[in-house]
Design a protein around this motif. Structure first.
Motif, mmCIF file in Angstrom:
data_model
loop_
_atom_site.group_PDB
_atom_site.id
_atom_site.type_symbol
_atom_site.label_atom_id
_atom_site.label_comp_id
_atom_site.label_asym_id
_atom_site.label_seq_id
_atom_site.Cartn_x
_atom_site.Cartn_y
_atom_site.Cartn_z
ATOM 1 N N SER A 1 0.248 21.671 4.231
ATOM 2 C CA SER A 1 -0.882 20.038 4.238
ATOM 3 C C SER A 1 -0.034 19.274 3.635
ATOM 4 N N SER A 2 -0.515 17.828 4.075
ATOM 5 C CA SER A 2 0.070 16.759 3.343
ATOM 6 C C SER A 2 -1.336 15.810 3.283
ATOM 7 N N GLU A 3 -0.566 14.374 2.763
ATOM 8 C CA GLU A 3 -1.875 13.817 2.560
ATOM 9 C C GLU A 3 -0.945 12.512 1.994
ATOM 10 N N ASN A 4 -0.289 11.431 2.886
ATOM 11 C CA ASN A 4 -0.607 10.381 2.451
ATOM 12 C C ASN A 4 -1.835 8.811 2.509
ATOM 13 N N LEU A 5 -1.851 8.336 1.399
ATOM 14 C CA LEU A 5 -2.685 7.145 1.189
ATOM 15 C C LEU A 5 -1.787 6.316 0.390
ATOM 16 N N GLN A 6 -2.247 4.461 0.925
ATOM 17 C CA GLN A 6 -1.400 3.976 0.586
ATOM 18 C C GLN A 6 -2.473 2.449 0.449
ATOM 19 N N ASN A 7 -2.871 2.001 -0.233
ATOM 20 C CA ASN A 7 -3.599 1.212 -0.653
ATOM 21 C C ASN A 7 -2.709 0.019 -1.126
ATOM 22 N N GLN A 8 -2.945 -1.794 -0.510
ATOM 23 C CA GLN A 8 -2.138 -2.488 -0.520
ATOM 24 C C GLN A 8 -3.158 -4.272 -0.792
ATOM 25 N N THR A 9 -2.793 -4.821 -1.064
ATOM 26 C CA THR A 9 -3.920 -5.753 -1.865
ATOM 27 C C THR A 9 -2.438 -7.618 -1.550
ATOM 28 N N MET B 1 0.317 -6.407 -4.344
ATOM 29 C CA MET B 1 -0.183 -5.154 -4.956
ATOM 30 C C MET B 1 -0.203 -3.829 -4.403
ATOM 31 N N SER B 2 0.542 -3.103 -4.431
ATOM 32 C CA SER B 2 0.201 -1.356 -3.623
ATOM 33 C C SER B 2 0.421 -0.268 -4.566
ATOM 34 N N GLN B 3 -0.398 1.026 -3.857
ATOM 35 C CA GLN B 3 -0.675 2.038 -4.234
ATOM 36 C C GLN B 3 -0.063 2.916 -3.535
ATOM 37 N N THR B 4 0.797 4.132 -3.627
ATOM 38 C CA THR B 4 0.643 5.017 -2.537
ATOM 39 C C THR B 4 1.008 6.607 -3.321
ATOM 40 N N GLU B 5 0.298 7.328 -3.271
ATOM 41 C CA GLU B 5 0.276 8.536 -3.576
ATOM 42 C C GLU B 5 0.368 9.609 -2.256
#
Length: 701
Positions: free
Chosen positions: A403-411, A431-435
C-alpha cells in the motif's frame, strides 16, 4: 467473465451491422492500403527479410443532426523470416451524441492477434466520455468518464477506469477538481489485483489594481494518490510495482543541471497511454543531449522502462550513454549514480515490445531526469511509453500486499508593482510539502525571489535580485527516530544591460550564493558573466560570452574555479549561402587544472529551388577529444519526386560512420512510394537497413 466478453463482441458486431443498415444518404467511405517491405543486413552478410501489410476501412455517417457514428476495421499481417507470422484484426465502433446540455462519446473496440509462435490472444475495450455543453459563463464545466478493457491470451487482465473533472470560473477565483479511480484484476492469479485512486484540487486567482500598476496572483493545489496492490513473487524472486508518474517532459539540453522549464515539451498523456506503437518523442540523429523528466512525487523507484516503437538493435542501444539526475523543484538537478553497464535493451518481437530497462537503485525523489548523451546510431529513434517500478522481494509463489500514498500541497503567490515609469518591483513565493507512505518521508520547500528594476531609458536597464531557497527532508530511520536534513541557498545578484550603440549591446551580471546545510554555512559561490553582441556588417553578426565561477568551501579544501569563453560569428555570404562559426575555451581549476577547446562550423547552400546542401563539423580536444562532421543534401528531382541524403563521421571512444537515404515518389494524389536506407559502421559492427513503403488511400462519397 468469458460470457460477458462474448456478449461484448457480438453486441459490437450487431451494433455495426445495425448502423450500416440504417436508411441514410450514402456514407463517406475512406479506404487505406499500406505495405512495408524491410531488408536488413548484418555484419556477417546475413539477410533477414520481413514483410508487413495492413488494410483499413472507415465509415462515417450522421444518423441525425445530433448523432454521428463512425465504424473502423483494420487488418494487418506481419511476417519475419525464420520468425513468427502475426495476424491482427481490430474492428472499432464509436458514436457521438450532442444536445444543449451535454456531449456524449461512446466507443468500443476488439483486437484479435494470432501469432504462429505465441498463439491467439484477444483484447476488448469500451469507453464513455460525457462533457457538459451549457453556455452559462457562471456554470461549472463538468466531465465524466468510464471504461473497461480486458487483455491477455485468456483475457485474464481486466481493467476498469472512472474519472471526472470540474472547472468553475467564479470571476474572483477559479476552481478545478479532478478524480480518477482504477481497478485491475488478474482472473488467472488469485489476489493479484490492484486498486488506485488519485485526486487533485486547485483554486487560483489573479487581479490587477491601481490602473494595472499592481498585479497579484495566488494559487493553492493539493494532489493525493493512493494504491493498494497484491503482487505475486515470480520465479525471479521479486515483483515490480508500477508507480504513478504525474508529469513527463522532454527537451534537448546539454546542461542538465539547471532548467527553467521553458524548453520542455509536456508528453505526459502520450507517454502513459499504454500505446507502445505510436511515437511520443522523436530523437533526431546523434549529436545532442536529450533530457526526459519524470515527476514521481517521492515514490520509491528501482526500475524505469523506456519503450521504442521498433527494434533499434542496429543502433547498438547497449552502448548508449545514460545519466540519472534528481530534483525537488524541477529546475535545479543533481546527478545520481547510474551504472551504464546495467542498462539493457530488451526485445520481444513476438509481442512487438522493445524497451530499455534502466535500474536506478531505489530512488525516492520528486523529479527524476534521464539524460541520453549522444548515441552511436543512425537515423531517428522514437520513444512511445515510459514506466516506473518499485521492486519488492519475497518467497517465490507468495502474494505480497503493498500500500502506498503520496500527498502534495503547493502554494504560489506573486506580486508586481510599477512604482514609477522607470522603477518596478516583483516578488514570488512558492511553498510545497510532499509526504510519502509507507516510507514516512516528507520534503518541504520554500522558494522566495524578489527584484527591483530601474530602466531610465529604453537603452539602459539595471536590476537587483535576491533569492532564498530552503528545503527540509524528513526521514524515519530503522529505529523509528526522525532525521532531518535542511539545505538553504541565499543568493544576491546585480545585472546591467545597455545598448551602447545601435549595433552594439552589452550585458553584465554578477551574483553571490551562500550555501547552508543544517544551519551551517558550507560554501560560497561567486559568478560573473559578460555578454557582448555586435552587428559588424549588415550580413555579419558576432557574440562574445564569458563566465567565471568560483566556489569557496568553508573547510580547508581547495576552492574550485571555472572560466568559459565562447566566440560566435554568423554570416550570410550571399543570398544562397549562410555560415556560422564558434570557438569555446573552458578552464577548470581544482586539485588539478584542465583545459578544453571546442570549435564548430555550419554552412548551408541553397543551390536552387531543387537542390540544397548543408555541412556541419565540430571538434573537441584537450581534456576530452571528439570530432564529428555531417554532410546532407536535399533534392527535388521532379515536382513529384523528392529525396534527401546525409552522411556523418564521428571520431571518439567509438569511431562511427553513418548515412541515411530517403526517396519519396508521389505517384498520384492517392498513391505514394518511399524508399529508406540507413547505414552504420563502427569499431563494433556494420549494418545496412533498407525499407520500402507503398501507401494508397482511396475515398468514395
Amino acid at each position: 467473465m468469458k460470457t460477458q466478453i462474448i456478449k461484448r463482441y457480438y453486441l459490437l458486431a450487431l451494433g455495426m451491422i445495425f448502423v450500416l443498415l440504417i436508411p441514410n444518404p450514402a456514407p463517406a467511405v475512406n479506404l487505406n492500403f499500406n505495405g512495408n517491405w524491410n531488408i536488413d543486413e548484418d555484419d556477417n552478410d546475413n539477410f533477414i527479410q520481413s514483410y508487413r501489410q495492413s488494410y483499413s476501412a472507415s465509415f462515417e455517417q450522421p444518423v441525425t443532426d445530433l448523432m454521428n457514428v463512425q465504424e473502423n476495421i483494420r487488418y494487418s499481417i506481419t511476417w519475419i523470416e525464420n520468425g513468427a507470422t502475426t495476424k491482427n484484426l481490430s474492428p472499432n465502433l464509436s458514436m457521438n451524441l450532442q444536445n444543449y446540455l451535454f456531449d456524449l462519446d461512446l466507443s468500443g473496440s476488439i483486437t484479435e492477434i494470432d501469432n504462429s509462435i505465441s498463439g491467439y490472444s484477444k483484447s476488448t475495450s469500451w469507453d464513455s466520455y460525457l462533457t457538459s455543453a451549457w453556455k452559462n459563463e457562471l456554470a461549472p464545466n463538468l466531465t465524466a468518464s468510464f471504461g473497461q478493457n480486458s487483455s491477455g491470451r485468456f483475457q485474464e487482465l481486466e481493467q476498469t477506469n472512472a474519472g471526472g473533472t470540474l472547472n468553475w470560473n467564479l470571476i474572483l477565483a477559479k476552481i478545478y477538481l479532478s478524480g480518477n479511480w482504477r481497478q485491475i484484476d488478474n482472473t488467472m492469479i488469485s489476489n493479484d489485483d490492484e486498486i488506485s485512486t488519485n485526486y487533485s484540487a486547485r483554486i487560483s486567482a489573479a487581479h490587477l489594481f491601481w490602473n494595472n500598476r499592481l498585479n497579484t496572483s495566488f494559487s493553492y493545489q493539493q494532489q493525493n494518490s493512493q494504491s493498494d496492490k497484491d503482487s505475486l513473487i515470480t520465479s525471479s524472486g521479486f515483483a515490480l510495482l508500477n508507480k504513478p508518474i504525474s508529469q513527463i517532459r522532454w527537451s534537448i539540453d546539454d546542461n542538465p543541471e539547471s532548467s527553467d522549464g521553458s524548453t520542455f515539451t509536456d508528453v505526459t498523456v502520450a507517454m502513459t497511454n499504454q500505446d507502445l506503437l505510436t511515437p511520443a518523442i522523436t530523437l533526431p540523429p546523434a549529436g545532442i543531449d536529450y533530457n526526459i523528466d519524470l515527476k514521481t512525487n517521492l515514490a520509491e523507484v528501482d526500475m524505469i522502462y523506456l519503450y521504442t516503437d521498433v527494434d533499434i538493435s542496429v543502433a547498438m542501444p547497449n552502448n548508449f550513454n545514460w545519466q540519472l539526475w534528481s530534483s525537488t523543484d524541477g529546475i535545479n538537478f543533481a546527478q545520481e549514480t547510474l551504472d551504464a553497464n546495467t542498462v539493457i535493451y530488451n526485445t520481444d518481437p513476438i509481442n512487438n515490445t522493445y524497451r530499455f530497462e534502466i535500474p536506478v537503485q531505489k530512488q525516492q525523489q520528486i523529479y527524476l531526469k534521464l539524460v541520453l548523451l549522444d548515441y552511436p546510431g543512425a537515423g531517428t529513434i522514437n520513444f512511445t511509453e515510459i514506466e516506473a517500478f518499485d521492486q519488492i522481494t519475497g518467497t517465490i509463489g507468495t502474494i505480497v500486499p503493498t500500500s502506498s500514498e503520496n500527498l502534495q500541497n503547493q502554494t504560489n503567490a506573486s506580486l508586481g508593482l510599477q512604482l514609477t515609469e522607470t522603477v518596478s518591483l516583483n516578488y514570488n513565493l512558492t511553498m510545497s510539502q510532499t509526504e510519502s507512505q509507507p516510507t514516512e518521508t516528507s520534503v518541504e520547500t520554500r522558494n522566495q525571489s524578489g527584484s527591483i528594476a530601474w530602466r531610465p531609458t529604453t537603452k539602459f536597464k539595471t536590476q537587483i535580485n535576491v533569492n532564498d531557497s530552503w528545503r527540509k527532508n524528513t526521514d524515519h530511520t530503522e529505529t523509528n527516530i526522525k532525521s532531518y536534513t535542511e539545505t538553504n541557498i541565499k543568493s544576491y545578484g546585480l545585472g546591467l544591460n545597455s545598448e551602447l550603440l545601435p549595433t552594439l549591446d552589452l550585458g553584465l551580471n554578477g551574483s553571490v550564493n551562500d550555501n547552508y546545510t543544517n544551519n551551517e554555512k558550507t560554501s560560497q559561490n561567486y559568478s560573473f558573466a559578460a555578454n557582448i553582441t555586435a552587428q559588424l556588417y549588415p550580413d555579419l553578426s558576432s557574440q562574445l560570452r564569458a563566465t567565471h565561477t568560483t566556489t569557496k568551501p568553508e573547510d580547508d579544501s581547495k576552492e574550485n574555479k571555472q572560466l568559459t569563453t565562447i566566440l560566435y560569428f554568423s554570416a550570410r555570404l550571399n543570398p544562397q549561402i549562410t555560415t556560422s562559426f564558434s570557438g569555446e575555451y573552458t578552464n577548470n581549476q581544482s586539485t588539478t587544472t584542465t583545459d578544453t577547446y571546442k570549435t564548430s562550423i555550419n554552412m548551408g547552400w541553397r543551390v536552387s529551388d531543387l537542390l540544397s546542401l548543408a555541412f556541419s563539423g565540430q571538434k573537441t580536444w584537450g581534456e576530452s577529444k571528439r570530432e564529428t562532421s555531417n554532410l546532407s543534401l536535399v533534392l527535388a528531382i521532379t515536382p513529384k519526386i523528392q529525396g534527401s541524403m546525409s552522411y556523418s563521421i564521428t571520431h571518439a571512444t567509438v569511431n562511427t560512420h553513418s548515412g541515411d537515404v530517403n526517396l519519396r515518389w508521389t505517384v498520384s494524389s492517392n498513391i505514394f512510394m518511399q524508399f529508406i536506407g540507413n547505414y552504420i559502421k563502427n569499431d563494433l559492427q556494420e549494418d545496412i537497413i533498407l525499407k520500402s513503403v507503398l501507401t494508397a488511400r482511396f475515398s468514395t462519397y
